[in-house]
Design a protein around this motif. Sequence first.
Motif, short mmCIF file in Angstrom:
data_model
loop_
_atom_site.label_atom_id
_atom_site.label_comp_id
_atom_site.label_asym_id
_atom_site.label_seq_id
_atom_site.Cartn_x
_atom_site.Cartn_y
_atom_site.Cartn_z
N UNK A 296 104.66 11.58 45.54
CA UNK A 296 105.68 12.52 46.00
C UNK A 296 105.48 12.73 47.49
N UNK A 297 106.59 12.89 48.20
CA UNK A 297 106.47 13.08 49.64
C UNK A 297 105.98 14.50 49.92
N UNK A 298 104.98 14.58 50.76
CA UNK A 298 104.49 15.89 51.22
C UNK A 298 104.96 16.05 52.65
N UNK A 299 105.88 17.01 52.85
CA UNK A 299 106.49 17.18 54.16
C UNK A 299 106.22 18.53 54.78
N UNK A 300 106.08 19.53 53.94
CA UNK A 300 105.88 20.89 54.46
C UNK A 300 104.82 21.56 53.59
N UNK A 301 104.04 22.45 54.18
CA UNK A 301 103.18 23.29 53.36
C UNK A 301 104.08 24.30 52.67
N UNK B 294 102.21 13.34 54.25
CA UNK B 294 101.29 12.64 53.36
C UNK B 294 102.02 12.13 52.13
N UNK B 295 101.39 11.17 51.48
CA UNK B 295 101.89 10.68 50.20
C UNK B 295 100.98 11.30 49.13
N UNK B 296 101.54 12.22 48.35
CA UNK B 296 100.77 12.87 47.28
C UNK B 296 100.79 11.97 46.05
N UNK B 297 99.62 11.53 45.64
CA UNK B 297 99.53 10.59 44.51
C UNK B 297 99.23 11.38 43.24
N UNK C 65 97.44 10.75 50.62
CA UNK C 65 97.13 9.69 51.59
C UNK C 65 97.95 9.95 52.85
N UNK C 66 97.28 9.91 54.00
CA UNK C 66 97.98 10.22 55.25
C UNK C 66 98.08 9.01 56.17
N UNK D 207 97.97 4.28 55.95
CA UNK D 207 97.77 3.10 55.11
C UNK D 207 99.04 2.64 54.42
N UNK D 208 98.89 1.61 53.57
CA UNK D 208 100.07 0.94 53.00
C UNK D 208 101.02 1.88 52.23
N UNK D 209 100.47 2.70 51.34
CA UNK D 209 101.34 3.57 50.54
C UNK D 209 102.07 4.56 51.44
N UNK D 210 101.33 5.14 52.38
CA UNK D 210 101.92 6.10 53.30
C UNK D 210 103.07 5.45 54.09
N UNK D 211 102.83 4.23 54.58
CA UNK D 211 103.86 3.57 55.40
C UNK D 211 105.07 3.18 54.56
N UNK D 212 104.85 2.73 53.33
CA UNK D 212 105.97 2.43 52.44
C UNK D 212 106.82 3.66 52.24
#
Lengths: 166, 454
Positions: B49-54, B120-123, B90-91, B93-98
């Motif tokens: 899931x996209x993490x965009x805001x606290x 970040x990409x929340x896994x 993940x902030x 790397x590959x998953x973040x960039x995708x």
Amino acid sequence: MPAQCSGLLDPALAAFITSRISVQIAACDGRGPATLVRGLGCRVSDDLGTVTVLMPRSQALPVLAAIEANGRVAVVFSEPETHRTVQLKGVDARVEAVTAGDEASLQPYAAAMAARLAPFRVPEVFARALLSASPDDLVAVSFTPSQGFGQTPGPRAGMPLVDGKP
Amino acid sequence: MSTGPGLDELRGCLEGIVPAGIATCDAEGMPNVTYVSQLMYVDPQHVALSFQFFNKTRENILANPVATVLTMDPDTAARYRLTVRYLRTETAGPLFERMRAKLAGIASHTGMEGVFKLLGADVYRVQAIEAVPGRELPRIAHGPALLPALRRSVDELNRCTGLDGLIDRFCACLEREFDIAHQMLLMADEAAGRLYIVASRGYERSGVGAEIPVGMGVIGVAAREKVPIRIMFPASEYAYGRVLREQAAQSGLVDRLDNEIPLPGLAEPASQLAVPVMAGGRLLAVAYVESRQECTFGYDLEDALVALGAALGLMMLVLRCPDAADEADIAQPAPAAAGGAGPPVRVRHFARDDSVFLDDDYLIKGVAGAILWKLLGDRQRDGRCEFSTRALRLDPALHLPEVVDNLDARLILLQRRLQDRCDWLRIEKTGRGRFRLAVDRETILVAEGAPRPG
């Protein structure tokens, strides 16, 4: 019903959440994870004290069970074309039978949402499939909003509503 | 995991086309619900899931990591509730960039450019999938059946006996088997941190020889992270014309950029996919496809092109190890062709970057430029016009990288660039590992600047 504001909702906010926009309802019974369902419309009592959201019973079973367990509810309303988003919460939610007016509101709700989603190239047939329910499958959840938050995407998302405004 | 549908069958729901919702619960047991800008497939057990805001969702999952996501199939409207458990963020790397690239498309589609910024990409691990009842539309198949298309394409690549044929077959397969109208294949020059186009289809100009720095745009990020990058909607921050120009402006290179080979490509692609071509863990090339239609390239096409790219990468390695007997050096120089019609052309070579100009027109630089300069020099010195790749490979003047010998790809680049730019100078293949330099005009070789040291 006394014609008196409860405090959280003002006429503008009440108009916004009843303007046939996207709705999702969440509940949590304390045993399992929080769960959610897509809603099919909303009405507000004349005194602005009670919010009622509609949803298909067949899709909402875990949500209804959690609400019956503890009355806690969170409802998010979002206007697709502006992303203006508001979340209301309550602790006195109860499951209710729908009215004839609720059943009659289903078609206009789906039509209005289809029109809102059209600019995003969402086919009308898709919107109607997503947002339709049989009237005899419809159920209502009513609650007194005790907390409200602006959730329009951006740095202010999550801030409490002030005077009904995010 | 339940016995119902698995995540692989739900990937259409994980494209971010229809916003999902997430319900979480705080430490006091109060629910929270919000829309999710992006829900993305990671593997059969995980979503991101996209993490965009606290926000409250984030606060809740840190306190109480199990949540429910409600997602819809963008074709059939089928609804699913996923029970998910937060694992990590993940902030880089590959998953973040995708995810970042995909979110850029979603942001522009929904008018949220400049608002959506991936922190970040929340896994999450998917613990259960519940199919929610309700009206559904019949599923309509999009595009060609991918598995037969892939099989026919792999068969085609396996029949290739040379790198140039392999490159052309690959492009033809994308066109014919996968209905892809706009595409480029770029070879990686890892030492220089750049990619250069060796083939393209569907554009006014081929752009062969045009370069993209590793890390820039969809292609450059795919190369840097060695991961496919796919965008479903127009995303201006990943559009090449604009990005390259802005970067050049920042570094004061605008004039230089005008001397370079212009990139081909759609001005405003609505769908983009860049697939790294790998072999043995090494990046050899990037295949890039684009379309004017939104949502053209889905997870399944990405899978098919990754698999086809793997076959392409292995074939590139196989064809890069030529049979020594095929490369026997030419003992006797053949006579050079006589100068043809037209005034002599000044061929200017700049040693600092091995760039070659024909009169005042930029032709090529780098290894390909050094090769052309050497061939023309040999021809002028002893009249020779037949060459072998083996002899070239041994020539220290070409500055070939020692580890990655991509000489064949450089020759193909040079050959195609010459086809694009001039009608009197050609490289003609005469056998495996052998070729002829055909020169129909008189040339005057002009060495500009000092040769590179070493």
